[in-house]
Enzyme design. Sequence first.
Site, PDB file in Angstrom:
ATOM      1  N   GLU A  34      17.367  -1.402  21.859  1.00 12.35           N
ATOM      2  CA  GLU A  34      15.992  -0.939  21.652  1.00 12.35           C
ATOM      3  C   GLU A  34      15.729   0.379  22.373  1.00 12.35           C
ATOM      4  O   GLU A  34      15.063   1.259  21.852  1.00 12.35           O
ATOM      5  CB  GLU A  34      14.979  -1.996  22.115  1.00 12.35           C
ATOM      6  CG  GLU A  34      14.958  -3.254  21.251  1.00 12.35           C
ATOM      7  CD  GLU A  34      14.575  -2.989  19.792  1.00 12.35           C
ATOM      8  OE1 GLU A  34      13.989  -1.941  19.500  1.00 12.35           O
ATOM      9  OE2 GLU A  34      14.895  -3.836  18.935  1.00 12.35           O
ATOM     10  N   TYR A 117       6.294  -2.062  23.454  1.00  8.48           N
ATOM     11  CA  TYR A 117       7.201  -2.208  22.319  1.00  8.48           C
ATOM     12  C   TYR A 117       8.477  -2.978  22.716  1.00  8.48           C
ATOM     13  O   TYR A 117       8.850  -3.971  22.083  1.00  8.48           O
ATOM     14  CB  TYR A 117       7.576  -0.826  21.746  1.00  8.48           C
ATOM     15  CG  TYR A 117       8.729  -0.917  20.805  1.00  8.48           C
ATOM     16  CD1 TYR A 117       8.534  -1.320  19.495  1.00  8.48           C
ATOM     17  CD2 TYR A 117      10.038  -0.681  21.235  1.00  8.48           C
ATOM     18  CE1 TYR A 117       9.595  -1.483  18.633  1.00  8.48           C
ATOM     19  CE2 TYR A 117      11.106  -0.839  20.388  1.00  8.48           C
ATOM     20  CZ  TYR A 117      10.880  -1.237  19.086  1.00  8.48           C
ATOM     21  OH  TYR A 117      11.940  -1.415  18.251  1.00  8.48           O
ATOM     22  N   ASP A 135       5.799  -0.062  16.344  1.00 11.49           N
ATOM     23  CA  ASP A 135       6.413   1.262  16.463  1.00 11.49           C
ATOM     24  C   ASP A 135       6.004   2.089  15.246  1.00 11.49           C
ATOM     25  O   ASP A 135       5.190   1.646  14.434  1.00 11.49           O
ATOM     26  CB  ASP A 135       7.943   1.147  16.599  1.00 11.49           C
ATOM     27  CG  ASP A 135       8.627   0.813  15.285  1.00 11.49           C
ATOM     28  OD1 ASP A 135       7.938   0.351  14.338  1.00 11.49           O
ATOM     29  OD2 ASP A 135       9.850   1.006  15.177  1.00 11.49           O
ATOM     30  N   CYS A 189       9.539   1.820   2.964  1.00 11.30           N
ATOM     31  CA  CYS A 189       8.259   2.516   3.086  1.00 11.30           C
ATOM     32  C   CYS A 189       8.445   3.697   4.047  1.00 11.30           C
ATOM     33  O   CYS A 189       7.895   3.740   5.141  1.00 11.30           O
ATOM     34  CB  CYS A 189       7.196   1.542   3.607  1.00 11.30           C
ATOM     35  SG  CYS A 189       5.535   2.199   3.444  1.00 11.30           S
ATOM     36  N   CYS A 196       8.110   3.284  -3.803  1.00 14.89           N
ATOM     37  CA  CYS A 196       7.014   2.438  -4.286  1.00 14.89           C
ATOM     38  C   CYS A 196       7.328   1.758  -5.618  1.00 14.89           C
ATOM     39  O   CYS A 196       6.905   0.628  -5.856  1.00 14.89           O
ATOM     40  CB  CYS A 196       5.737   3.247  -4.428  1.00 14.89           C
ATOM     41  SG  CYS A 196       5.251   4.023  -2.886  1.00 14.89           S
ATOM     42  N   CYS A 199       8.875  -1.525  -5.077  1.00 18.45           N
ATOM     43  CA  CYS A 199       8.413  -2.178  -3.843  1.00 18.45           C
ATOM     44  C   CYS A 199       7.820  -3.561  -4.116  1.00 18.45           C
ATOM     45  O   CYS A 199       7.104  -3.760  -5.103  1.00 18.45           O
ATOM     46  CB  CYS A 199       7.381  -1.300  -3.162  1.00 18.45           C
ATOM     47  SG  CYS A 199       6.723  -2.054  -1.669  1.00 18.45           S
ATOM     48  N   CYS A 205      -0.572  -2.874  -2.669  1.00 19.48           N
ATOM     49  CA  CYS A 205      -0.582  -1.871  -1.596  1.00 19.48           C
ATOM     50  C   CYS A 205      -1.784  -0.934  -1.733  1.00 19.48           C
ATOM     51  O   CYS A 205      -1.960  -0.261  -2.759  1.00 19.48           O
ATOM     52  CB  CYS A 205       0.720  -1.079  -1.647  1.00 19.48           C
ATOM     53  SG  CYS A 205       0.723   0.299  -0.505  1.00 19.48           S
TER      54      CYS A 205
HETATM   55  S1  SF4 Z   1       4.043   0.425  -2.326  1.00 22.43           S
HETATM   56 FE1  SF4 Z   1       3.038   0.650  -0.354  1.00 22.43          FE
HETATM   57  S2  SF4 Z   1       4.255  -0.610   1.024  1.00 22.43           S
HETATM   58 FE2  SF4 Z   1       5.493  -0.257  -0.787  1.00 22.43          FE
HETATM   59  S3  SF4 Z   1       6.717   1.526  -0.302  1.00 22.43           S
HETATM   60 FE3  SF4 Z   1       4.896   2.245  -1.368  1.00 22.43          FE
HETATM   61  S4  SF4 Z   1       3.471   2.747   0.256  1.00 22.43           S
HETATM   62 FE4  SF4 Z   1       5.031   1.467   1.164  1.00 22.43          FE
END
Ligand code: SF4
Length: 351
Positions: A34, A117, A135, A189, A196, A199, A205
């Site tokens: 870490e 953290y 983080d 992300c 996206c 995703c 989102c």
């Molecule tokens: S949809 Fe939202 S959570 Fe998924 S990669 Fe894109 S910005 Fe990130």
Amino acid sequence: MQNITNKLIEWYSLHKRNLPWRETRNPYAIWVSEIILQQTRVNQGLGYYLKFMETFPDIHTLAAAPMDQLLKVWQGLGYYTRARNMHFTAQDIVQNYNGIFPNSYKDLIKLKGIGDYTASAIASISFKEPSPVLDGNVFRVIARIYGISESTQSAQGKKNFKGVLTKLIPHDKPGVFNQAIMEFGALQCTPKNPLCEECIFKSSCFALNNNLIDDLPRKKVKVKQTKRYFNFLHILYNDSTFVEQRTENDIWKLLYQFPLIETSSDYSLNELEKTNLWKQIFNNIKPQINLNYSEKKHQLSHQKLYVKFYEIRINTLNSYINKNFRKVSFRELENLGIPILLENYLADFNK
Ligand code: SF4
């Protein structure tokens, strides 16, 4: 909420990178990984981690190691205070905790160099305490999925992000969840061009559905940069050179460097020769200066360094040099912890 947690953990089981610190729950190994990963990317950090664990396989070896050896292993990672803090904490754990890592967030955070953290990471991964990590990666994922525009720079912002994460973190797998959300931020992300289209949170989102990906998380305030001007004197005397150790509370503390004259602006050689320090160093000596000095810029987190190296040959010594600098052979120099900037200079010099 539960849905997000399960999806993240499932995604992690399919996509996580296989890394050595993910094969263990040993708090020492987790701590080392870490701290190293706080200042470097996984690809680069992996080599440092393996070397660190090979040189200092447990808390006792680290506590007993000479500081110079530790700084040598750390060389190039930057933020040398972190290495010094690790050394201090290793000795603290050996002396005051019987060599056994404290097993809770509240005790871990009392140790030097272990902040919110790292304490959360060790407590969750090694001891299954449901303590969420926050983080840059986690901050970005949460800000985008939930559409939170607060900054974590403020205490209130941090508290709010932690509030969301406390509801998400599962009590049976807190360490897996923390690693999953960090990995999701690192691989899926990402800060620029997040993936996206494929995703798992595409339909829900907030940032994606409101065209706010470039605005979230909220950008940090730019930190003011300080400019510093370093003139290093690479003094050659027979087959030796000279170094000094940085002892002040400043960058590169305890590392070695060539004798340095720091100036308030960019000095020419002529101006440098008029400084008191130059006159003291070369008192009664006729230095032969190689005018082909090397000039470099070096960016640190809050400082921009303008660095010059002057190659200077001398044939006699004086009391100032004898008293203030350490004479070393090139071989000895290789074994001392030096800033990466000097290492690069020496690599060029030895070509
Ligand atoms: S949809 Fe939202 S959570 Fe998924 S990669 Fe894109 S910005 Fe990130």
